[in-house]
Scaffold this active site. Structure first.
Site, PDB file in Angstrom:
ATOM      1  N   THR A 282     -23.334  88.089 -21.338  1.00 44.52           N
ATOM      2  CA  THR A 282     -23.195  89.419 -22.891  1.00 44.52           C
ATOM      3  C   THR A 282     -23.222  88.329 -23.990  1.00 44.52           C
ATOM      4  O   THR A 282     -23.897  87.270 -23.594  1.00 44.52           O
ATOM      5  CB  THR A 282     -21.002  88.707 -23.107  1.00 44.52           C
ATOM      6  OG1 THR A 282     -20.981  89.290 -20.998  1.00 44.52           O
ATOM      7  CG2 THR A 282     -20.929  89.295 -24.505  1.00 44.52           C
TER       8      THR A 282
ATOM      9  N   HIS B 111      13.317  88.437 -18.861  1.00 44.65           N
ATOM     10  CA  HIS B 111      13.305  86.695 -19.610  1.00 44.65           C
ATOM     11  C   HIS B 111      13.878  87.320 -20.353  1.00 44.65           C
ATOM     12  O   HIS B 111      15.097  86.261 -21.472  1.00 44.65           O
ATOM     13  CB  HIS B 111      12.014  86.110 -19.621  1.00 44.65           C
ATOM     14  CG  HIS B 111      11.862  85.786 -18.244  1.00 44.65           C
ATOM     15  ND1 HIS B 111      11.789  86.396 -17.631  1.00 44.65           N
ATOM     16  CD2 HIS B 111      12.261  83.757 -18.132  1.00 44.65           C
ATOM     17  CE1 HIS B 111      10.789  85.496 -15.767  1.00 44.65           C
ATOM     18  NE2 HIS B 111      11.544  83.794 -16.924  1.00 44.65           N
TER      19      HIS B 111
ATOM     20  N   GLU C 148     -15.658  91.122 -17.594  1.00 41.19           N
ATOM     21  CA  GLU C 148     -16.491  91.475 -15.881  1.00 41.19           C
ATOM     22  C   GLU C 148     -16.288  93.138 -16.158  1.00 41.19           C
ATOM     23  O   GLU C 148     -16.579  93.705 -15.649  1.00 41.19           O
ATOM     24  CB  GLU C 148     -16.361  91.155 -14.194  1.00 41.19           C
ATOM     25  CG  GLU C 148     -16.150  89.697 -14.590  1.00 41.19           C
ATOM     26  CD  GLU C 148     -16.071  88.736 -13.211  1.00 41.19           C
ATOM     27  OE1 GLU C 148     -16.493  89.837 -12.584  1.00 41.19           O
ATOM     28  OE2 GLU C 148     -16.415  87.231 -13.310  1.00 41.19           O
TER      29      GLU C 148
HETATM   30  C1  LIG Z   1     -12.038  85.186 -21.306  1.00 44.03           C
HETATM   31  C2  LIG Z   1     -13.587  85.242 -21.673  1.00 44.03           C
HETATM   32  C3  LIG Z   1     -14.354  84.826 -20.634  1.00 44.03           C
HETATM   33  C4  LIG Z   1     -15.785  86.171 -19.875  1.00 44.03           C
HETATM   34  N1  LIG Z   1     -16.551  85.619 -19.386  1.00 44.03           N
HETATM   35  C5  LIG Z   1     -18.023  85.447 -19.557  1.00 44.03           C
HETATM   36  C6  LIG Z   1     -19.097  85.304 -18.626  1.00 44.03           C
HETATM   37  O1  LIG Z   1     -19.149  83.895 -17.969  1.00 44.03           O
HETATM   38  N2  LIG Z   1     -19.860  85.650 -18.753  1.00 44.03           N
HETATM   39  C7  LIG Z   1     -20.716  86.401 -19.648  1.00 44.03           C
HETATM   40  O2  LIG Z   1     -21.412  87.325 -19.576  1.00 44.03           O
HETATM   41  N3  LIG Z   1     -19.528  87.723 -20.174  1.00 44.03           N
HETATM   42  C8  LIG Z   1     -18.625  87.361 -19.961  1.00 44.03           C
HETATM   43  N4  LIG Z   1     -17.221  87.729 -21.055  1.00 44.03           N
HETATM   44  C9  LIG Z   1     -17.889  88.326 -22.078  1.00 44.03           C
HETATM   45  C10 LIG Z   1     -17.084  89.737 -21.433  1.00 44.03           C
HETATM   46  O3  LIG Z   1     -17.703  90.404 -20.033  1.00 44.03           O
HETATM   47  C11 LIG Z   1     -17.621  91.025 -22.805  1.00 44.03           C
HETATM   48  O4  LIG Z   1     -16.644  90.670 -24.061  1.00 44.03           O
HETATM   49  C12 LIG Z   1     -17.177  92.586 -22.557  1.00 44.03           C
HETATM   50  O5  LIG Z   1     -18.197  92.921 -21.654  1.00 44.03           O
HETATM   51  C13 LIG Z   1     -17.015  93.642 -23.042  1.00 44.03           C
HETATM   52  O6  LIG Z   1     -17.808  93.289 -23.682  1.00 44.03           O
HETATM   53  P1  LIG Z   1     -17.503  92.636 -25.852  1.00 44.03           P
HETATM   54  O7  LIG Z   1     -16.368  91.833 -25.504  1.00 44.03           O
HETATM   55  O8  LIG Z   1     -18.654  92.825 -26.204  1.00 44.03           O
HETATM   56  O9  LIG Z   1     -16.852  94.436 -25.941  1.00 44.03           O
HETATM   57  P2  LIG Z   1     -17.516  95.871 -26.579  1.00 44.03           P
HETATM   58  O10 LIG Z   1     -18.390  96.355 -25.828  1.00 44.03           O
HETATM   59  O11 LIG Z   1     -17.558  95.714 -28.148  1.00 44.03           O
HETATM   60  O12 LIG Z   1     -15.987  96.490 -26.428  1.00 44.03           O
HETATM   61  C14 LIG Z   1     -15.044  96.828 -27.399  1.00 44.03           C
HETATM   62  C15 LIG Z   1     -14.538  97.843 -27.122  1.00 44.03           C
HETATM   63  O13 LIG Z   1     -14.857  99.214 -26.515  1.00 44.03           O
HETATM   64  C16 LIG Z   1     -14.919  99.688 -25.597  1.00 44.03           C
HETATM   65  N5  LIG Z   1     -16.151 100.327 -24.945  1.00 44.03           N
HETATM   66  C17 LIG Z   1     -17.651 100.695 -25.381  1.00 44.03           C
HETATM   67  N6  LIG Z   1     -18.139 100.702 -25.199  1.00 44.03           N
HETATM   68  C18 LIG Z   1     -17.805 102.221 -24.070  1.00 44.03           C
HETATM   69  C19 LIG Z   1     -17.479 103.561 -23.618  1.00 44.03           C
HETATM   70  N7  LIG Z   1     -19.008 103.801 -23.128  1.00 44.03           N
HETATM   71  N8  LIG Z   1     -17.277 104.244 -23.337  1.00 44.03           N
HETATM   72  C20 LIG Z   1     -15.876 103.565 -23.776  1.00 44.03           C
HETATM   73  N9  LIG Z   1     -15.459 102.619 -24.508  1.00 44.03           N
HETATM   74  C21 LIG Z   1     -16.422 101.548 -24.631  1.00 44.03           C
HETATM   75  C22 LIG Z   1     -14.926  98.993 -25.067  1.00 44.03           C
HETATM   76  O14 LIG Z   1     -13.648  99.496 -23.798  1.00 44.03           O
HETATM   77  C23 LIG Z   1     -13.738  97.791 -25.703  1.00 44.03           C
HETATM   78  O15 LIG Z   1     -12.286  98.708 -25.480  1.00 44.03           O
HETATM   79  C24 LIG Z   1     -16.034  86.912 -20.977  1.00 44.03           C
HETATM   80  C25 LIG Z   1     -15.284  87.235 -21.775  1.00 44.03           C
HETATM   81  C26 LIG Z   1     -14.048  86.707 -22.214  1.00 44.03           C
HETATM   82  C27 LIG Z   1     -13.089  87.394 -23.060  1.00 44.03           C
END
Ligand SMILES: Cc1cc2nc3c(=O)[nH]c(=O)nc-3n(C[C@H](O)[C@H](O)[C@H](O)COP(=O)(O)OP(=O)(O)OC[C@H]3O[C@@H](n4cnc5c(N)ncnc54)[C@H](O)[C@@H]3O)c2cc1C
Length: 382
Positions: free
Chosen positions: A128, A340, A365
């Site tokens: 990411t 609760h 993920e």
């Molecule tokens: C605690 C935590 C640990 C993490 N650990 C890792 C890690 O170790 N390694 C790593 O690489 N990443 C990691 N991540 C990142 C995680 O995988 C991403 O946050 C996740 O894939 C979503 O990406 P984004 O946050 O950029 O959201 P965005 O992709 O910007 O999404 C925002 C919203 O838009 C929606 N959306 C986006 N595209 C579409 C579509 N085509 N159709 C419909 N809806 C859509 C999404 O579902 C979401 O609701 C972690 C995240 C967190 C919060």
């Protein structure tokens, strides 16, 4: 075709061993680590001694030599007590270490998988970026050939163990024109110059699991650190996620189970109107629905794990298990708060933390929306 719903004797032993460990070594510290956002690095050495840092890797590479059924059981039992530790174990096992194990050379497996699987070292997996999450192939980080190796530039976001990891698998663009087929994976050790740990996130939940950005500034690594074929990094990352999503399903399942148990106990102890609140049908129906949802999530999770152990494709089944288990973990933990009453809204009782932790499962993920896209695509693929 035979169907088997019981865990084997060995799987039951693993379940009991991890439950005892989690109750003794994790439970007493859950809220302290949560409040302080403390990542308990030492705990990982202990978990390594028990084989929990390398559940799915062969003993010759420092692992426990078990399968995804045992792995799902481990993550479920740890997360029943603390989802933070469940998430950290999942990112370490099935993302970082598994990517190297699946696509690494024998030398890379010996050098990196062995210390990771035995818990001596900690792993991170960096896909990411600030501007590419769900659309992971839209990444900007580059790896360019330089001085007989690769020069990595860019930044990664939300990386589990971004600060504490010793070994990080990094996806970067090696050929922009090739789009997702121009992304490759690399192994970058923490001590490399230009590997800079960034901001630690202050999170809603899974607060004891460390999450931070990583900045790569002219970070040079030797040629032998490319992981898998050049240009296959993104495809391989998606295959790694197929396994990883089983662990997020198990994480959600464990959180839901923990929340359910606390609600069931509380409902029998709390008296209102001269009787235990469990006697009210409204509370019984909530608990019955929670138990049903947890059962369904467990069956879906174990099915995906079993298929993985049979070396069969799991793209659809992993996404289904991850989607369902994550969504019900949020619902179940929310109902646990409701059962609760006011006490559920305080930090003196477990459900609020389960609920905060559960929410991560619908995002990490691949979000629930992305899981639905994955499932829908599989419905029409031959
Ligand atoms: C605690 C935590 C640990 C993490 N650990 C890792 C890690 O170790 N390694 C790593 O690489 N990443 C990691 N991540 C990142 C995680 O995988 C991403 O946050 C996740 O894939 C979503 O990406 P984004 O946050 O950029 O959201 P965005 O992709 O910007 O999404 C925002 C919203 O838009 C929606 N959306 C986006 N595209 C579409 C579509 N085509 N159709 C419909 N809806 C859509 C999404 O579902 C979401 O609701 C972690 C995240 C967190 C919060």
């Amino acid at each position: 075709m035979s169907m088997q719903f019981d865990l084997t004797e060995e799987q039951l032993q693993v379940k009991h061993m991890v439950r005892e460990f989690a109750e003794a070594e994790i439970k007493p510290h859950v809220m302290e680590w949560d409040e302080a956002q403390r990542f308990p690095r030492d705990l990982f050495f202990k978990m390594g001694e028990l084989g929990l840092s390398g559940v799915i890797f062969p003993e010759e590479f420092g692992g426990a030599g078990m399968g995804y059924m045992e792995y799902a059981t481990v993550i479920e039992e740890v997360s029943r007590v603390d989802g933070s530790i469940g998430l950290s174990l999942a990112a370490h096992n099935s993302l970082c270490t598994n990517h190297i194990y699946q696509y690494g050379t024998t030398e890379q497996k010996e050098k990196y998988v062995t210390p990771l699987a035995s818990g001596q070292k900690l792993g991170a997996w960096a896909l990411t970026e600030p501007s590419s999450g769900s659309d992971a192939s839209g990444m900007k980080t580059t790896a360019a050939r330089r001085n007989g190796g690769w020069l990595i530039n860019g930044s990664k976001n939300f990386i589990t163990h971004g600060i504490s990891a010793d070994t990080c698998v990094v996806m970067a663009i090696t050929s922009r024109e090739m789009r997702s087929r121009g992304i490759s994976a690399f192994i970058v050790e923490r001590e490399r110059e230009g590997f800079i740990a960034g901001k630690k996130e202050n999170k809603l939940g899974v607060r004891a699991s460390e999450t931070s950005s990583i900045i790569f500034e002219d970070c040079w690594i030797p040629e032998e650190n490319i992981l898998g074929e050049q240009g296959r990094g993104f495809v391989n990352a998606m295959q790694v996620l197929d396994g990883g999503r089983i662990s997020i399903a198990a994480l959600a399942l464990g959180i839901a189970q923990g929340a359910f148990e606390s609600a069931l106990k509380y409902a029998q102890e709390r008296n209102q109107f001269g009787q235990a609140i469990f006697n009210f049908e409204a509370i019984q129906f909530k608990l019955a629905d929670m138990a049903t949802q947890i059962d369904a999530a467990r069956l879906l999770t174990y099915r995906a794990a079993w298929l993985k152990d049979q070396k069969r494709p799991t793209t659809k089944e992993s996404a289904i298990a991850k989607l369902y288990a994550s969504e019900i973990a949020v619902k179940v933990s929310e109902e646990a708060i409701q059962i609760h009453g006011g006490y559920g809204y305080t930090k003196d009782y477990p459900p609020e933390k389960f609920w905060r932790d559960a929410k991560l499962c619908t995002i990490g993920e691949g979000t629930s929306e992305v899981q639905r896209l994955v499932i829908a695509r599989q419905l029409v693929s031959s």
